[in-house]
Design an enzyme around this catalytic site. Sequence first.
Site, PDB file in Angstrom:
ATOM      1  N   GLU A 154     -42.175   5.810   2.367  1.00 44.60           N
ATOM      2  CA  GLU A 154     -43.283   6.031   3.202  1.00 44.60           C
ATOM      3  C   GLU A 154     -43.997   7.252   2.941  1.00 44.60           C
ATOM      4  O   GLU A 154     -44.190   7.924   3.953  1.00 44.60           O
ATOM      5  CB  GLU A 154     -42.729   5.814   4.670  1.00 44.60           C
ATOM      6  CG  GLU A 154     -42.361   4.466   4.855  1.00 44.60           C
ATOM      7  CD  GLU A 154     -41.688   4.283   6.451  1.00 44.60           C
ATOM      8  OE1 GLU A 154     -41.996   5.022   7.194  1.00 44.60           O
ATOM      9  OE2 GLU A 154     -41.201   3.098   6.798  1.00 44.60           O
ATOM     10  N   ASN A 206     -40.738   2.972  -1.926  1.00 44.04           N
ATOM     11  CA  ASN A 206     -40.669   1.864  -0.918  1.00 44.04           C
ATOM     12  C   ASN A 206     -41.598   2.190   0.222  1.00 44.04           C
ATOM     13  O   ASN A 206     -41.757   3.254   0.996  1.00 44.04           O
ATOM     14  CB  ASN A 206     -39.361   1.912  -0.145  1.00 44.04           C
ATOM     15  CG  ASN A 206     -38.976   0.633   0.761  1.00 44.04           C
ATOM     16  OD1 ASN A 206     -38.990  -0.492   0.181  1.00 44.04           O
ATOM     17  ND2 ASN A 206     -38.473   0.817   1.950  1.00 44.04           N
ATOM     18  N   HIS A 229     -43.055  -5.677   6.776  1.00 41.90           N
ATOM     19  CA  HIS A 229     -42.994  -5.912   8.186  1.00 41.90           C
ATOM     20  C   HIS A 229     -44.149  -6.545   8.553  1.00 41.90           C
ATOM     21  O   HIS A 229     -45.283  -6.009   8.980  1.00 41.90           O
ATOM     22  CB  HIS A 229     -42.685  -4.570   9.054  1.00 41.90           C
ATOM     23  CG  HIS A 229     -41.251  -4.113   8.538  1.00 41.90           C
ATOM     24  ND1 HIS A 229     -40.175  -4.503   9.106  1.00 41.90           N
ATOM     25  CD2 HIS A 229     -40.969  -2.858   7.977  1.00 41.90           C
ATOM     26  CE1 HIS A 229     -39.019  -3.838   8.654  1.00 41.90           C
ATOM     27  NE2 HIS A 229     -39.589  -2.802   7.970  1.00 41.90           N
ATOM     28  N   GLU A 275     -37.614  -5.149   3.324  1.00 45.59           N
ATOM     29  CA  GLU A 275     -37.446  -5.082   4.819  1.00 45.59           C
ATOM     30  C   GLU A 275     -38.215  -6.361   5.585  1.00 45.59           C
ATOM     31  O   GLU A 275     -38.640  -5.969   6.791  1.00 45.59           O
ATOM     32  CB  GLU A 275     -37.777  -3.692   5.392  1.00 45.59           C
ATOM     33  CG  GLU A 275     -37.095  -2.524   4.370  1.00 45.59           C
ATOM     34  CD  GLU A 275     -37.669  -1.209   5.426  1.00 45.59           C
ATOM     35  OE1 GLU A 275     -38.004  -1.136   6.494  1.00 45.59           O
ATOM     36  OE2 GLU A 275     -37.359  -0.133   4.508  1.00 45.59           O
ATOM     37  N   ASP A 290     -39.572  -8.955   7.855  1.00 44.17           N
ATOM     38  CA  ASP A 290     -39.288  -9.676   9.198  1.00 44.17           C
ATOM     39  C   ASP A 290     -40.646  -9.719   9.617  1.00 44.17           C
ATOM     40  O   ASP A 290     -41.728  -9.287   9.113  1.00 44.17           O
ATOM     41  CB  ASP A 290     -38.657  -8.746  10.209  1.00 44.17           C
ATOM     42  CG  ASP A 290     -39.076  -7.500  10.382  1.00 44.17           C
ATOM     43  OD1 ASP A 290     -40.142  -7.220  10.049  1.00 44.17           O
ATOM     44  OD2 ASP A 290     -38.317  -6.585  10.854  1.00 44.17           O
TER      45      ASP A 290
END
Length: 370
Positions: free
Chosen positions: A157, A198, A234, A264, A266
Amino acid sequence: MHGPLTVLAALLPFTSAQLNTYAKKAGLKYFGAATDSPGQRERAGLEASYNQYDAILRDGNEFGSTTPTNGQKWLFTEPEQGVFNFTEGDIVTSIAQEHGLIQRCHALVWHSQLAPWVDNATADWTPETLSAVIVEHVANVMEHYRGKCYAWDVVNEALDEDGSYRDSVFYRVLGEDFIKLAFRTAAKVEPGVKLYYNDYNIEKPSPKSEGVVRIVRMLQEDGIKIDGVGLQGHFVASRPPTLDEQIATINAYGALGVEVAYTELDVRQTTPVNETSLEWQANAYRDAVGACVQAEACIGVTIWDFYDPFSWVPYTFPGEGAALLWFEDFSKHPAYDAVIEAMRNATVSPCKRRQQRRRAQMAARSAELQ
Ligand SMILES: *[C@@H]1O[C@H](CO)[C@@H](O)[C@H](O)[C@H]1NC(C)=O
Ligand SMILES: *[C@@H]1O[C@H](CO)[C@@H](O)[C@H](O)[C@H]1NC(C)=O
Ligand SMILES: *[C@@H]1O[C@H](CO)[C@@H](O)[C@H](O)[C@H]1NC(C)=O
Ligand SMILES: *[C@@H]1O[C@H](CO)[C@@H](O)[C@H](O)[C@H]1NC(C)=O
């Protein structure tokens, strides 16, 4: 033997479907789930459901990979300068080792969940002192997990939504050199592990996804090893990126010669859920996993835990949740079957898939030339 049970199984092809099995059939390396150490779950008061949870996590047909959700982050691994603590991270690593799971390791240099001694306004870091801190941290943490990680998220990030660099202690003191330093150090410590950049909101073409391309090129132009781009994934059920947007983005990263993974994934929705929002969620999962199996550079999918009560979402986004594939009572979301469907689809015709890959590569190359 063709008894009534066989017929029933044929009619209900997804009831015993298993994620990692279908991922491998579709040509991916793994379908994985992040998990937290029991210590952290205990503190959340959730110990009651361990057995069923642990059995699913350890079912190799369901998951072929895991990631420590928190335990390898700076806050846990170097809470005080020079004092390393691998207790939390080791719990997940030993699950991976005992059950033959691939481990994605996460994350070395990140502005959040950072130890307060680093993110300290009065610390007066200079480029020299902060560089030494980064080198010491990356070297010690990677050394501890040497040989146990398939990949490391080296920098997490670093970008803002407009594609510029995020304001962080690392960027303020070192500029983009902090990224080069982290990757250069990581490559020196363990040359054989895949080194990833990432981030989130980089799954569709945007100024931020262009920022990712810029980071990969910057490292490559300096001769620094980078092997992968991690798409956190996400998503929000009501407005996910489309299948085509995700394929285009994965192809753009792939054109730089790096691999790509959803790291990650979701898909959160307003709670309580209803049939409509569950269907949106199923479509969003289907498109993300569908993009991964259809775009050549994508090698695997990790969901950010698999069991709704252990998700970060309700704590971070009050009023939202149910973002994973298993409800609190361990029944599966409709999105589970949608994920299987996306992966089964890719197994139907390997020949067709090769054609698609070739077409995608050509499209990426011609986009690259324009
Ligand atoms: C290391 O971390 C664990 C888990 O967070 C904690 O229980 C333990 O006290 C720590 N050890 C030291 C020496 O601080
Ligand atoms: C922040 O830095 C100051 C000055 O070096 C130090 O006294 C203080 O203990 C540090 N704070 C933390 C949380 O480490
Ligand atoms: C279902 O939930 C969504 C929000 O997630 C809402 O927009 C929609 O109106 C709800 N539908 C019904 C039938 O309640
Ligand atoms: C199935 O594959 C085709 C290409 O063969 C693709 O166009 C379609 O979007 C895929 N469907 C799903 C559900 O992944």
